[in-house]
Design a protein around this motif. Structure first.
Motif, mmCIF file in Angstrom:
data_model
loop_
_atom_site.group_PDB
_atom_site.id
_atom_site.type_symbol
_atom_site.label_atom_id
_atom_site.label_comp_id
_atom_site.label_asym_id
_atom_site.label_seq_id
_atom_site.Cartn_x
_atom_site.Cartn_y
_atom_site.Cartn_z
ATOM 1 N N GLY A 133 0.785 -1.217 0.000
ATOM 2 C CA GLY A 133 0.000 0.000 0.000
ATOM 3 C C GLY A 133 0.820 1.271 0.000
ATOM 4 O O GLY A 133 0.295 2.360 -0.269
ATOM 5 N N ARG B 279 -1.500 2.563 -11.053
ATOM 6 C CA ARG B 279 -0.704 2.591 -9.819
ATOM 7 C C ARG B 279 0.681 3.202 -10.043
ATOM 8 O O ARG B 279 1.209 3.868 -9.165
ATOM 9 C CB ARG B 279 -0.534 1.175 -9.269
ATOM 10 C CG ARG B 279 -1.829 0.476 -8.928
ATOM 11 C CD ARG B 279 -1.576 -0.842 -8.205
ATOM 12 N NE ARG B 279 -0.806 -1.788 -9.011
ATOM 13 C CZ ARG B 279 0.360 -2.307 -8.630
ATOM 14 N NH1 ARG B 279 0.903 -1.958 -7.468
ATOM 15 N NH2 ARG B 279 0.999 -3.174 -9.407
ATOM 16 N N ASN C 282 2.774 3.673 -6.652
ATOM 17 C CA ASN C 282 1.806 3.821 -5.562
ATOM 18 C C ASN C 282 1.055 2.512 -5.349
ATOM 19 O O ASN C 282 1.055 1.633 -6.213
ATOM 20 C CB ASN C 282 0.829 4.947 -5.894
ATOM 21 C CG ASN C 282 1.497 6.286 -6.060
ATOM 22 O OD1 ASN C 282 2.517 6.584 -5.431
ATOM 23 N ND2 ASN C 282 0.927 7.124 -6.914
ATOM 24 N N SER C 283 0.421 2.414 -4.202
ATOM 25 C CA SER C 283 -0.376 1.227 -3.874
ATOM 26 C C SER C 283 0.408 -0.057 -4.151
ATOM 27 O O SER C 283 -0.086 -0.981 -4.805
ATOM 28 C CB SER C 283 -1.669 1.229 -4.692
ATOM 29 O OG SER C 283 -2.420 2.401 -4.448
#
Length: 121
Positions: free
Chosen positions: A15, A67, A84-85
């Motif tokens: 995450g 992402r 990201n993520s």
């Protein structure tokens, strides 16, 4: 001779985000495309994303779309990969390289040392 140096990897939790950098030096290479690849343990190297130096066109593999974001700073001759993520399956050594085109992601120069990204649960 073009020389590429990857950096920015690390150990993060699922995450979280990381930004990788690929600093280029050497002869003129603006006619080529810059790509990011990754290689997970026991797996083949995978083409992840690419960008033209003008930043007019980008490519992403389906698993990272939405992402990851690839960008370029021409003044610094550096290509970035904002991740990201992050997921466990993003764990890999990440490499950058020159390409001829998005449809022909064969690397054009020798691989660098890469940068390790480890995502933990």
């Amino acid at each position: 001779q073009v020389h590429l140096v990857e950096s920015g990897g690390g150990l993060v939790q699922a995450g979280a985000s990381l930004r990788l950098s690929c600093a280029a030096s050497g002869r003129t290479f603006s006619s080529y495309i810059m790509g990011w690849f990754r290689q997970a343990p026991g797996k083949e190297r995978e083409f992840v994303a690419a960008i033209t130096w003008s930043a007019g066109s980008r490519y992403y593999v389906d698993s990272v779309k939405g992402r990851f974001t690839i960008s370029v700073d021409n003044a610094k001759k550096t290509v970035y990969l904002q991740m990201n993520s992050l997921r466990l399956e993003d764990t890999a050594v990440y490499y950058c390289n020159l390409l001829n085109s998005f449809s022909d992601p064969r690397p054009l120069i020798s691989w660098g040392q890469g940068t390790q990204v480890t995502v933990s649960s």
